[in-house]
Structures are given as C-alpha cells and as structure tokens.
Write a protein that holds these residues in place. Structure first.
Motif, PDB file in Angstrom:
ATOM      1  N   PHE A 192      27.420  63.659  44.606  1.00  0.00           N
ATOM      2  CA  PHE A 192      27.534  62.249  44.247  1.00  0.00           C
ATOM      3  C   PHE A 192      28.610  61.611  45.107  1.00  0.00           C
ATOM      4  N   ARG A 193      28.573  60.300  45.162  1.00  0.00           N
ATOM      5  CA  ARG A 193      29.564  59.554  45.945  1.00  0.00           C
ATOM      6  C   ARG A 193      30.404  58.715  44.983  1.00  0.00           C
ATOM      7  N   GLY A 194      31.687  58.650  45.278  1.00  0.00           N
ATOM      8  CA  GLY A 194      32.589  57.912  44.413  1.00  0.00           C
ATOM      9  C   GLY A 194      33.295  58.830  43.436  1.00  0.00           C
ATOM     10  N   CYS A 195      34.197  58.246  42.638  1.00  0.00           N
ATOM     11  CA  CYS A 195      34.932  58.994  41.625  1.00  0.00           C
ATOM     12  C   CYS A 195      35.431  57.998  40.596  1.00  0.00           C
ATOM     13  N   GLY A 196      35.270  58.330  39.329  1.00  0.00           N
ATOM     14  CA  GLY A 196      35.683  57.411  38.272  1.00  0.00           C
ATOM     15  C   GLY A 196      37.021  57.721  37.662  1.00  0.00           C
ATOM     16  N   ARG A 197      37.711  58.744  38.174  1.00  0.00           N
ATOM     17  CA  ARG A 197      38.936  59.208  37.527  1.00  0.00           C
ATOM     18  C   ARG A 197      40.112  58.259  37.742  1.00  0.00           C
ATOM     19  N   GLY A 198      40.134  57.561  38.852  1.00  0.00           N
ATOM     20  CA  GLY A 198      41.144  56.519  39.031  1.00  0.00           C
ATOM     21  C   GLY A 198      42.544  56.993  39.354  1.00  0.00           C
ATOM     22  N   CYS A 199      42.676  58.112  40.087  1.00  0.00           N
ATOM     23  CA  CYS A 199      44.018  58.514  40.538  1.00  0.00           C
ATOM     24  C   CYS A 199      44.585  57.392  41.406  1.00  0.00           C
ATOM     25  N   ARG A 200      45.773  56.951  41.100  1.00  0.00           N
ATOM     26  CA  ARG A 200      46.287  55.716  41.699  1.00  0.00           C
ATOM     27  C   ARG A 200      46.717  55.866  43.142  1.00  0.00           C
ATOM     28  N   PHE A 201      46.861  57.089  43.616  1.00  0.00           N
ATOM     29  CA  PHE A 201      47.252  57.319  45.005  1.00  0.00           C
ATOM     30  C   PHE A 201      46.042  57.475  45.918  1.00  0.00           C
ATOM     31  N   CYS A 202      44.856  57.617  45.349  1.00  0.00           N
ATOM     32  CA  CYS A 202      43.671  58.063  46.099  1.00  0.00           C
ATOM     33  C   CYS A 202      42.844  56.900  46.620  1.00  0.00           C
ATOM     34  N   ALA A 204      40.161  57.156  48.618  1.00  0.00           N
ATOM     35  CA  ALA A 204      38.741  57.495  48.548  1.00  0.00           C
ATOM     36  C   ALA A 204      38.168  57.198  47.170  1.00  0.00           C
ATOM     37  N   GLY A 205      38.953  57.471  46.125  1.00  0.00           N
ATOM     38  CA  GLY A 205      38.480  57.222  44.775  1.00  0.00           C
ATOM     39  C   GLY A 205      38.344  55.746  44.458  1.00  0.00           C
ATOM     40  N   MET A 206      39.102  54.904  45.152  1.00  0.00           N
ATOM     41  CA  MET A 206      39.035  53.465  44.918  1.00  0.00           C
ATOM     42  C   MET A 206      37.922  52.806  45.736  1.00  0.00           C
ATOM     43  N   VAL A 207      37.854  53.119  47.022  1.00  0.00           N
ATOM     44  CA  VAL A 207      36.935  52.377  47.893  1.00  0.00           C
ATOM     45  C   VAL A 207      35.492  52.874  47.802  1.00  0.00           C
ATOM     46  N   ASN A 208      35.258  54.025  47.187  1.00  0.00           N
ATOM     47  CA  ASN A 208      33.889  54.549  47.097  1.00  0.00           C
ATOM     48  C   ASN A 208      33.214  54.247  45.765  1.00  0.00           C
ATOM     49  N   ARG A 209      33.825  53.408  44.962  1.00  0.00           N
ATOM     50  CA  ARG A 209      33.194  53.045  43.694  1.00  0.00           C
ATOM     51  C   ARG A 209      31.953  52.188  43.931  1.00  0.00           C
ATOM     52  N   CYS A 243      32.929  69.087  40.156  1.00  0.00           N
ATOM     53  CA  CYS A 243      32.711  69.562  38.786  1.00  0.00           C
ATOM     54  C   CYS A 243      32.261  68.446  37.855  1.00  0.00           C
ATOM     55  N   ASP A 244      32.444  67.178  38.252  1.00  0.00           N
ATOM     56  CA  ASP A 244      32.055  66.054  37.402  1.00  0.00           C
ATOM     57  C   ASP A 244      30.566  65.718  37.510  1.00  0.00           C
ATOM     58  N   TYR A 245      29.848  66.387  38.401  1.00  0.00           N
ATOM     59  CA  TYR A 245      28.411  66.139  38.533  1.00  0.00           C
ATOM     60  C   TYR A 245      27.728  66.487  37.209  1.00  0.00           C
ATOM     61  N   SER A 246      26.942  65.567  36.672  1.00  0.00           N
ATOM     62  CA  SER A 246      26.393  65.744  35.324  1.00  0.00           C
ATOM     63  C   SER A 246      25.452  66.935  35.215  1.00  0.00           C
ATOM     64  N   THR A 516      41.492  55.254  31.580  1.00  0.00           N
ATOM     65  CA  THR A 516      40.405  56.197  31.342  1.00  0.00           C
ATOM     66  C   THR A 516      39.456  56.293  32.529  1.00  0.00           C
ATOM     67  N   ASP A 517      38.735  57.390  32.608  1.00  0.00           N
ATOM     68  CA  ASP A 517      37.681  57.566  33.600  1.00  0.00           C
ATOM     69  C   ASP A 517      36.654  56.449  33.406  1.00  0.00           C
ATOM     70  N   CYS A 518      36.292  55.786  34.490  1.00  0.00           N
ATOM     71  CA  CYS A 518      35.429  54.612  34.363  1.00  0.00           C
ATOM     72  C   CYS A 518      34.015  54.961  33.906  1.00  0.00           C
ATOM     73  N   ARG A 519      33.671  56.236  33.916  1.00  0.00           N
ATOM     74  CA  ARG A 519      32.351  56.624  33.424  1.00  0.00           C
ATOM     75  C   ARG A 519      32.317  56.750  31.909  1.00  0.00           C
ATOM     76  N   THR A 520      33.485  56.756  31.287  1.00  0.00           N
ATOM     77  CA  THR A 520      33.541  56.819  29.828  1.00  0.00           C
ATOM     78  C   THR A 520      34.011  55.506  29.216  1.00  0.00           C
ATOM     79  N   GLY A 521      34.546  54.620  30.038  1.00  0.00           N
ATOM     80  CA  GLY A 521      34.988  53.321  29.560  1.00  0.00           C
ATOM     81  C   GLY A 521      35.357  52.445  30.729  1.00  0.00           C
ATOM     82  N   CYS A 522      34.777  51.261  30.825  1.00  0.00           N
ATOM     83  CA  CYS A 522      34.986  50.399  31.982  1.00  0.00           C
ATOM     84  C   CYS A 522      36.448  49.966  32.087  1.00  0.00           C
ATOM     85  N   ALA A 523      37.003  50.104  33.289  1.00  0.00           N
ATOM     86  CA  ALA A 523      38.385  49.692  33.535  1.00  0.00           C
ATOM     87  C   ALA A 523      38.456  48.307  34.163  1.00  0.00           C
TER      88      ALA A 523
END
Length: 531
Positions: A192-202, A204-209, A243-246, A516-523
């Motif tokens: 998958f592409r992107g990440c919903g965890r929202g680590c504030r230093f990352c 890749a996790g921000m721009v690939n949403r 590991c977050d792949y459903s 929270t992870d954006c896949r469990t609750g919209c940020a």
C-alpha cells in the motif's frame, strides 16, 4: 537499482502501449568520471549504450538531498549545460520527481520540470506532451499547464503546484534483475502507499496520504509473476508500515506454500514494536534466520519524547516486544533512535542508553547468553510539509556532543552504539529546507569537487562551507527555527495536507498530545479522504 520507484516507472511506461524507449543511466564513481573526461567520453545509457543527451527526456529521482551534486555530474557528463537557462531548444527536457520535488527551489536552476506527485498520475499527461513537442521551449510551456508540474522558467509568483496522486497502484509483473549484487537484491511488491500513523517527523507519511491498499489478489499475483520471471530467492513486502496491510496474514499464508516450493522466502522491511509484528516475522523468517537479527525503531528513549513525535508506542509495548523477541529465539536486536528532536533534553539522550541496556538485560534474562543489541542514532532533520518544518535543527557541535554522551554511557561489548556523521546531517538539513539561493551553493560545491556526498569517504564539509562563503550565505540561515507566520520556500507546493493541520500537530507535539491513526479516526489533515 534497489530503488523500487525506478522499477515502477520503467514498467509503467512500457505498459502504456506507446512507442517509448526507456533506459537507465547512473552516476559513475569519481575515478571513472576522471577517466571519461580525459578521453572525452559522454555518459551513456545502461542497456542501449546510447548517449544520454540523445534522449528526448532525462528524468532524475530525488530520494535524498546529498545526491544533488551527482545530478550535476550526470548532466555535465552527458554534454549538457548544468543550468536550465543555458540549454538551447535542441536539448532534452530534464525532469525530476521524488521527495526532493516537494522542496524544488533548491534545484530550480538545474531542472526543467519538477513532477510533484506520483508517476502513475503524472506520466499519462506528461509523456504525450513531451512526445508531441519536439522543441524544448514549446515543451516547457506546455508542461507548465499540466497539474502537478512545476516549470521554474515558466512559473509566475502566486501560482501553486498541486501534488497528483493515483487511486490505483501500478502492478509489476516483472522486474529488472541486476547483474551485480545490490543492497536489496530481491523481488518486491508495494502493499500500500501512504501511512495513517502520523509520526510528526516523517515527511513520507505526510506527503503520501491518503492510504491506498493494493488488492490482496493483485499483491499475490504480482509477487508470484515476478518470482517466476526473475528467479529471485527472496521477495519483499514493501510499504511505510507493511504490518498495517489489512490482508497481511492472509497474503503470507497464501504465498508461503508456493515460495517454499521455490526455496524462496518473504521479508518485511518495516516492523512495529508489538506481538503481532513479531508473530509475522517469525512466520516469515523461520528458525533458520533467528541467529541473524531483527530491527525496530523506538525513535526516542523516553515516553514523553515518543509522545511529542506521535510515535504511538509506550514503554510497556516496547518491553513486551523485546521479551517476545528473545523468548522466540532471536539473539540480535537492532534499535534505531533519533537525537536532536524538538523539546529534547539530556534525560532523553541518556534514556537511549538506558533503554538499550534494558533490552540487553531482557535478552540475557530470557536465556539468550549471546544476546546483543546494536543501536544506531541519527540526527533529526526537520523536513518540509511536516509538523516540524518550523523547528530549529541542532548544530554539528550539539549533535556531536549528544552522540558522544550516548556512547559514553555504554560499557558492555554486547551493546554497540553508533551515530550518523553530524556533518552530513547538517548538510541534509540545509538542503532540505533551502530556497533558490542554495542553487549557487550546490553549483559552487560541485565545481570544487563535491561528489557522492552521502558516502563518508567522499564527503567534505569544508568544501560546502567554502561554497556558502563564496555565495555570501550563512548555512545556519537554513537550519534556524522558522516563524509560524513566515513564508516558506515550499509554500507554493500543495501536497494535500493543509498548513493548518501541520501547525495544529506542532502545537499538539509541544503539549505531548497524541493524534490517532487516520484509518481509525479522521485527523482532518486536509487531504479529504473521508468517505
């Protein structure tokens, strides 16, 4: 060749059904560069052995800032002017994408077209334009009209460039197999592409949403097709947090019998610090690999600082994870940390050594007499389009002192600590938040011999400091803290995540509040992926 994006781009273009010729070229090592220059040889493509300057388009990826002088080397070795403004109408169009394209001003004097976003979304619009416009000047004018394309020579103040994303990930059926050993010598599929965890230093996790998953059947077919067509003995399941792949458990269960018959194995390059990830690792690697090692990234030594960066793991999870690792037979653990994070104190630095010692003691307590812990500490670099893009970066001296402090606390041969060279971290920080002025610095550093700056044996900070002085610039101007109301050199690039969200996350970081992870609750990040 370990860069998966190269494989995607070449495969995607070949699958477009057009009469496109795609080839690759690489920056040569300095001794080969000297030899080529002494014999007046120009850079040629890998497969076709065709002069690079004879192609209509030259495309670069920008995965990290310390590769920028190599780009100038390749353009120059191709026999082309390094500056875009000095090329004539017969010159090929030089385009660039990747993470560096989100802060494009740093290279704006050298690149004709920056591609902001994903290849699957940009290439179907971009390539026909480049195909039809044989005149470079006309091509640049037309490219400037394509969403997601930034053409510095045609850009007007006040314009914006919006990141382009694809709803469907391209599926590879084969990959180019290298003729020499490479770092990641294996088949690969992007789960998958992107990440919903929202680590504030990352970044890749921000721009690939937003997060976009590949269908399970497609992931399985892609891996098997690549394995059958290449003969690789290992397949990697890639993503920012695989590991977050459903469907990860089902995918592994379906792939394992077929790959076992081929005496091949699966690998997960990214693991969370929890029992689920360890169970997956055990299922993938098998007993024969447990004398090797397993890698995790706590990122910070204290819970307070992990909350600041929104890491989403606590002390109990870490210790439980470590117990699981050693109880299941692993003997070697590698841990990644950062130093220089916002709000960091000496206690946070000391805690890196303390947590590492606890890991080693747990291993020995679990009966692993040969237990060892390897710790890698890197300097934090504030990146554009993240909640920390306004932060001050630690100086070279500060990072050196922190690295030495951690190492001074270690007195056990089974626990090793290394830290990344602060000088290279400093340069990365300068170039990651630079503006048009840094173009002159890069050019001067390259003219005086800067090459392969990501390789310690070639990196020379003195050369860069002299380049800054030559251009009349203070490099610390680019590593300082920025005001929240201050205009930033990359503000015109819209990556989807809003500036309001980034500011909100910065304030939550200073309050130690988790998101929270954006896949469990919209940020409410601004991407607009809520269904």
């Amino acid at each position: 060749m370990s860069y998966y994006g190269f494989q995607i781009i070449e495969g995607f273009i070949n699958a477009m059904g057009k009469n496109y010729l795609v080839d690759r070229a690489y920056c040569v090592w300095p001794d080969m560069e000297a030899l080529m220059r002494s014999h007046n040889f120009t850079l040629a493509s890998t497969e076709q052995k065709r002069p690079v300057k004879d192609f209509d388009v030259i495309a670069f990826t920008l995965p990290h800032e310390t590769s920028y002088t190599n780009i100038l080397t390749m353009i120059d070795l191709a026999g082309l002017p390094v500056k875009s403004s000095q090329r004539d109408s017969s010159s090929p169009v030089i385009i660039a994408g990747g993470y560096g394209a989100y802060t494009p001003e740093v290279l704006s004097e050298f690149i004709d077209v920056f591609c902001v976003g994903e290849a699957e979304a940009l290439l179907p619009s971009l390539l026909p334009v480049l195909d039809e416009c044989r005149n470079r000047d006309d091509a640049l004018s037309e490219c400037a009209k394509i969403p997601g394309c930034y053409v510095p020579l045609c850009f007007h103040e006040g314009d914006t460039v919006t990141r382009q994303i694809s709803g469907k990930l391209f599926a590879l059926d084969s990959m180019i197999v290298p003729s020499v050993n490479i770092v990641h010598d294996r088949a690969a599929v992007e789960l998958f592409r992107g990440c919903g965890r929202g680590c504030r230093f990352c970044q890749a996790g921000m721009v690939n949403r937003p997060v976009r998953e590949r269908p399970l059947s497609e992931a399985k077919n892609s891996i098997m097709n690549i394995m059958n067509s290449t003969g690789w003995e290992e397949a990697g399941l890639l993503s920012l947090a695989s590991c977050d792949y459903s469907g990860i458990v089902e995918l592994i269960d379906e792939l394992s019998p077929a790959l076992n018959n081929k005496h091949a194995k699966l690998s997960l390059p990214s693991l969370r610090m929890d029992g689920f990830s360890i169970g997956l690792a055990e299922k993938l690697e098998g007993l024969r690999s447990k004398h090797g090692g397993i890698t995790f990234a706590p990122e910070a030594g204290t819970q307070r600082l992990r909350d600041v960066i929104n890491k989403g793991i606590n002390e109990e999870m870490i210790l439980t994870c470590l117990r699981e690792i050693f109880s299941r037979g692993w003997e070697r653990v590698k841990l990644y940390f950062m130093m220089g994070l916002p709000t960091e104190t000496d206690d946070d630095i000391d805690a890196i050594a303390e947590l590492s010692y606890r890991a080693l003691k747990l291993g020995r307590a679990m009966g692993r007499k040969r237990a060892s812990v390897s710790v890698s500490v890197s300097g934090f670099v504030p990146k554009s389009h993240t909640p920390f893009q306004w932060e001050r970066q630690n100086s070279i001296t500060e990072l050196q002192e922190k690295g030495r402090r951690v190492k001074s606390l270690v007195h056990d041969r089974a626990l090793s600590i290394s830290y990344h060279e602060p000088e290279q971290t400093f340069l990365e920080g300068v170039l990651s938040r630079g503006d048009k002025r840094t173009c002159g610095v890069i050019l001067r550093a390259w003219e005086t011999g800067a090459r392969f700056d990501n390789w310690t044996e070639h990196f020379d900070l003195t050369r860069w400091l002299e380049a800054f002085e030559y251009c009349g610039l203070d490099p610390e101007e680019f590593t300082r803290e920025r005001g929240e109301a201050e205009s930033l050199a990359w503000d015109f690039v819209n990556v989807g995540v809003s500036k309001e969200f980034l500011l909100r996350e910065r304030h939550r970081a200073y309050s130690g509040v988790l998101t929270t992870d954006c896949r469990t609750g919209c940020a409410a990040c601004g991407v607009g992926c809520v269904k």
